[in-house]
Design an enzyme around this catalytic site. Structure first.
Site, mmCIF file in Angstrom:
data_model
loop_
_atom_site.group_PDB
_atom_site.id
_atom_site.type_symbol
_atom_site.label_atom_id
_atom_site.label_comp_id
_atom_site.label_asym_id
_atom_site.label_seq_id
_atom_site.Cartn_x
_atom_site.Cartn_y
_atom_site.Cartn_z
ATOM 1 N N LEU A 99 0.860 -1.207 0.000
ATOM 2 C CA LEU A 99 0.000 0.000 0.000
ATOM 3 C C LEU A 99 0.886 1.244 0.000
ATOM 4 O O LEU A 99 1.209 1.783 1.061
ATOM 5 C CB LEU A 99 -0.897 0.029 1.245
ATOM 6 C CG LEU A 99 -2.273 -0.610 1.073
ATOM 7 C CD1 LEU A 99 -2.162 -2.112 1.180
ATOM 8 C CD2 LEU A 99 -3.227 -0.090 2.120
ATOM 9 N N GLU A 159 1.059 4.196 -2.819
ATOM 10 C CA GLU A 159 0.803 4.763 -4.146
ATOM 11 C C GLU A 159 1.965 5.623 -4.624
ATOM 12 O O GLU A 159 2.336 5.596 -5.799
ATOM 13 C CB GLU A 159 -0.483 5.593 -4.123
ATOM 14 C CG GLU A 159 -1.784 4.788 -4.083
ATOM 15 C CD GLU A 159 -2.123 4.201 -2.727
ATOM 16 O OE1 GLU A 159 -1.395 4.484 -1.753
ATOM 17 O OE2 GLU A 159 -3.108 3.452 -2.621
ATOM 18 N N GLN A 208 -6.622 1.582 -6.664
ATOM 19 C CA GLN A 208 -7.736 0.702 -6.283
ATOM 20 C C GLN A 208 -9.053 1.478 -6.381
ATOM 21 O O GLN A 208 -10.054 0.962 -6.859
ATOM 22 C CB GLN A 208 -7.513 0.146 -4.886
ATOM 23 C CG GLN A 208 -8.313 -1.098 -4.640
ATOM 24 C CD GLN A 208 -7.683 -1.968 -3.566
ATOM 25 O OE1 GLN A 208 -7.649 -1.581 -2.402
ATOM 26 N NE2 GLN A 208 -7.189 -3.143 -3.942
ATOM 27 N N PHE A 209 -9.033 2.696 -5.950
ATOM 28 C CA PHE A 209 -10.119 3.659 -6.173
ATOM 29 C C PHE A 209 -9.455 4.981 -6.535
ATOM 30 O O PHE A 209 -8.393 5.308 -5.989
ATOM 31 C CB PHE A 209 -10.978 3.844 -4.913
ATOM 32 C CG PHE A 209 -11.931 2.706 -4.663
ATOM 33 C CD1 PHE A 209 -13.270 2.804 -5.031
ATOM 34 C CD2 PHE A 209 -11.493 1.530 -4.078
ATOM 35 C CE1 PHE A 209 -14.145 1.745 -4.814
ATOM 36 C CE2 PHE A 209 -12.360 0.469 -3.860
ATOM 37 C CZ PHE A 209 -13.693 0.569 -4.223
ATOM 38 N N ALA A 210 -10.103 5.745 -7.403
ATOM 39 C CA ALA A 210 -9.517 7.017 -7.828
ATOM 40 C C ALA A 210 -9.228 7.916 -6.625
ATOM 41 O O ALA A 210 -8.284 8.709 -6.644
ATOM 42 C CB ALA A 210 -10.459 7.727 -8.800
ATOM 43 N N ASP A 211 -10.031 7.783 -5.568
ATOM 44 C CA ASP A 211 -9.861 8.620 -4.377
ATOM 45 C C ASP A 211 -8.456 8.475 -3.767
ATOM 46 O O ASP A 211 -7.936 9.410 -3.174
ATOM 47 C CB ASP A 211 -10.882 8.209 -3.305
ATOM 48 C CG ASP A 211 -12.288 8.182 -3.858
ATOM 49 O OD1 ASP A 211 -13.096 9.022 -3.466
ATOM 50 O OD2 ASP A 211 -12.581 7.326 -4.722
ATOM 51 N N PHE A 212 -7.866 7.268 -3.894
ATOM 52 C CA PHE A 212 -6.593 7.012 -3.214
ATOM 53 C C PHE A 212 -5.410 7.638 -3.943
ATOM 54 O O PHE A 212 -4.279 7.579 -3.472
ATOM 55 C CB PHE A 212 -6.371 5.501 -3.040
ATOM 56 C CG PHE A 212 -7.501 4.830 -2.312
ATOM 57 C CD1 PHE A 212 -8.256 5.536 -1.377
ATOM 58 C CD2 PHE A 212 -7.837 3.516 -2.564
ATOM 59 C CE1 PHE A 212 -9.314 4.939 -0.707
ATOM 60 C CE2 PHE A 212 -8.888 2.910 -1.899
ATOM 61 C CZ PHE A 212 -9.641 3.617 -0.964
ATOM 62 N N HIS A 254 -14.790 6.778 -1.644
ATOM 63 C CA HIS A 254 -14.819 5.753 -2.700
ATOM 64 C C HIS A 254 -15.728 6.213 -3.830
ATOM 65 O O HIS A 254 -16.281 5.399 -4.552
ATOM 66 C CB HIS A 254 -15.335 4.412 -2.159
ATOM 67 C CG HIS A 254 -14.384 3.731 -1.227
ATOM 68 N ND1 HIS A 254 -14.193 4.129 0.066
ATOM 69 C CD2 HIS A 254 -13.548 2.667 -1.416
ATOM 70 C CE1 HIS A 254 -13.301 3.333 0.648
ATOM 71 N NE2 HIS A 254 -12.895 2.447 -0.232
#
Ligand code: TPP
Length: 671
Positions: free
Chosen positions: A408, A410, A432-436, A477
């Site tokens: 984990l 990014e 994994q999600f655009a938010d991250f 999310h």
């Protein structure tokens, strides 16, 4: 200070002396030029030269180094011509960055030096990517990244070391511990007794050495290099040293106890080594004076060349052209281009019906088959097949080298993706999600986006962004964050709304040599299907699609907005609605936008993103500025509420732009 020559010849000892003295003498001259106002800023490495020089001498010439702002010795040991370095520092066109970067913030592919960004820590993970490339290609090489002890407090330090350890990458991480960050002493920077203790925490080896002894630095790094290659492991080296001048020349040294300067002056790396070579009879006073004179004259000669450089003149076309690498350079073989930008286009492709998600999967799968240098990286993308199962089965077919689960982190993975580009490899990073993406934001907007403009290295990376709301997933999310990136020159931003475009745009993104943000709306994954050619084809980036012909209002939209607009038009046949799907948000297709205005004179911009600062504001401004004479009403926007995305479905429905579409259309029609 003990010097151990080991089996170094006299010639090598002399060579090291010259390499160590050269940056010192350049720096002394630079300090004079700074006082004369000939250069604007200088970060001194006086007192630390043995580290940069020793490190560069210990590596092979084709091994990448990621230096920082005090590492002149890296640049000189890699034989960069001095006049060109001077031109760089003067901001001249003929430096290493066409006048676009300052001090040491530049790189050179030819010299295998990766240019830093001001943020320091991001250099470290780039070394991971380069080492990954060496590992995959089975090349016996390492990469070496520098950090100060201050930089070790950044999350990027932790992430880069962790990834290198987990992936068994041959990277040398080198800390220059000079006691102070800008002014902050080590006691206020970290609590471990020694920085090298941190190595153990990551499961790697490490050593602390005297950074002022060039033979120790050289010998250690040479040995560590062999270790990294043989064992395919990273290694941490802490070089203890001291900065004899301020953080930069203007900041002074008042905050550092004077006594320290006196102690460290006695350990000066150049003086000490000079004493040593004299003591073993390798060089005498006369020869040393000769070398110093030679260097003095050379500096003056090189300076003359640099000062004769023409003053820089801005060329707007060139500035704009150099933001992106040419798209042609990456296409190994001809690719079919599908032009479906107009309604009722003639497609001679054989199609089959696919869901949006399967079209993405197929595009990625075909790209993996066509491009053997394509590496996929993301959390849980291997055995698990990704959070949305897009890479399900890929591991089995393409193997663990190319389909890589990541820890984990990014930021480090995006940095590693840039490192892969340095070695000519392509990567796709799945958020994994655009938010991250916020955890890797700096690498994207400051490193990947700007590197080509700054020193001509492209970032050959696609970042897949599962995005958007409507799925009851709450504030972290569900976000539509495309506008953050559409505002960043150097990135491309694509956002398909149909399966055929999803596949073709993904292939185009992967064939594009620039960093491309690929937005894929989660709510469309399994709710939308349509005909998709079986071939390997591209949809052109930067080209909008005219979805529906109408003559009362034009809705300009993208992503889920296209489906909202189409559903609305189908339900309201009493209104003649024209729809344009932008498909790419950076660069925008202004030609098609203008055509949409021409068709109806009434423009509604619809997007799922919140209103303020959304791409709709930019579009509205452009239309008002360029199409004023053909407008029959003010440009209107329909966007989501200016709040975070709420979890409860009732609240989320109220939040989403779709809930205000009818109201806004009525307003526009009745204007
Ligand atoms: C992310 C970030 N925060 C703050 C700074 C401002 N800054 C530049 S250099 C520096 C000190 C760095 O200290 P260290 O890593 O020990 O290296 P040194 O300058 O001592 O060689 C600081 C705070 C920056 N460039 N980037």
């Amino acid at each position: 200070m003990n010097f151990d020559r080991s089996n170094l010849s006299n010639e090598q000892l002399i060579h090291f002396y010259r390499e160590l003295l050269w940056p010192r003498m350049i720096e002394e001259k630079m300090l004079v030029l700074l006082r004369q106002g000939r250069i604007s800023k200088w970060f001194s490495g006086i007192g630390q030269e043995a580290i940069a020089t020793g490190a560069a001498l210990a590596l092979d010439e084709n091994e990448w180094i990621m230096p920082l702002h005090r590492n002149l010795g890296v640049f000189t040991a890699r034989k960069m011509p001095l006049h060109k370095l001077f031109m760089q520092w003067q901001g001249s066109r003929d430096g290493y960055s066409k006048g676009r970067e300052r001090s040491f913030h530049f790189g050179s592919k030819q010299h295998h030096i990766c240019g830093m960004i001001s943020h320091l820590g991001p250099q470290l993970a780039i070394a991971d990517g380069v080492a990954l490339s060496h590992k995959l290609k089975k090349q016996n090489r390492v990469s070496l990244a520098f950090t100060g002890e201050g930089g070790t407090s950044e999350g990027d330090f932790h992430e880069a070391l962790n990834v290198a350890a987990v992936w068994d990458l041959p990277v040398i991480f080198l800390i220059e511990n000079n006691g102070y960050a800008l002014s902050t002493p080590t006691s206020e920077q970290y609590r471990s007794i020694s920085l090298v203790d941190k190595a153990r925490g990551y499961g790697m080896e490490g050593v602390t050495i005297d950074g002022n002894n060039i033979l120790t630095v050289y010998d250690t790094i040479r040995g560590v290099r062999d270790y990294c290659i043989k064992n395919q492991k990273p290694y941490l080296i802490e070089c203890v040293t001291f900065r004899m001048r301020g953080h930069e020349e203007a900041s002074g040294t008042k905050f550092i106890p004077q006594k320290l300067f006196e102690i460290w002056q006695l350990k000066d790396p150049v003086n000490k080594y000079e004493e040593y070579v004299k003591s073993v009879g390798v060089l005498g006073d006369e020869e040393i004076d000769k070398i110093k004179n030679e260097f003095k004259n050379k500096i003056e000669d090189e300076l003359k060349i640099a000062f004769a450089a023409k003053a820089i003149e801005a060329d707007m076309d060139e500035e704009l052209d150099d933001v992106y690498a040419s798209s042609e350079i990456r296409r190994e073989s001809p690719v079919k281009i599908l032009d479906n930008s107009r309604p009722n286009h003639d497609s001679r492709f054989t199609t089959h019906d696919l869901r949006f998600i399967d079209a993405i999967k197929q595009g990625l799968h075909q790209s993996m088959q066509k491009k053997t240098n394509l590496i996929l990286m993301g959390q849980d993308i291997a055995e698990y097949g990704g959070a949305f199962k897009i890479t399900e089965g890929f591991l089995h077919e393409f193997g663990k080298d190319r389909v890589r689960n990541t820890p984990l982190c990014e930021s480090a993975i995006l940095g590693a993706a840039l490192g892969l580009s340095l070695e000519g490899m392509k990567s796709m990073v799945e958020m994994q999600f655009a938010d991250f993406v916020t955890m890797g934001f700096n690498q994207i907007v400051n490193n990947l986006a700007k590197v080509y403009y700054r020193w001509g290295q492209n970032a050959d990376v696609v970042i897949r962004m599962p995005t958007g709301g409507g799925v009851g997933a709450g504030p972290f999310h569900s976000q539509a964050n495309e506008a953050w990136f559409a505002h960043t020159p150097g990135l491309k931003v694509v956002y398909p709304s149909t399966p055929v475009d999803a596949k073709g745009l993904l292939i185009a993104a992967i064939n594009d040599p620039n960093p491309v943000m690929y937005f894929e709306h989660k709510a469309l994954y399994r709710s939308v299907n349509g005909p998709v050619p079986e071939d390997y084809y591209e949809i052109e980036i930067g080209k909008a699609r005219h979805v529906r012909e109408g003559d009362e209002i034009s809705i300009i939209t993208y992503g889920a907005g296209v489906h909202w607009a189409e559903d609305y038009a189908a339900e309201h046949t009493e209104i003649s609605i024209d729809i344009l799907d932008l498909r790419t948000l950076l660069p925008l297709d202004y030609f098609s936008i203008r055509e949409a205005v021409q068709r109806t004179g009434r423009i509604l911009i619809l997007h799922e993103d919140t209103l303020i600062g959304g791409i709709g504001g930019e579009l509205a401004a452009w239309v008002a500025e360029h199409c004023f004479e053909i407008l029959d009403a003010p440009v209107m926007r329909c966007a989501s509420l200016d709040t975070p995305v709420p979890f409860s479905i009732e609240l989320e429905n109220n939040f989403l732009a779709k809930s205000r579409l009818d109201e806004t259309i009525q307003k526009l029609i009745n204007y």
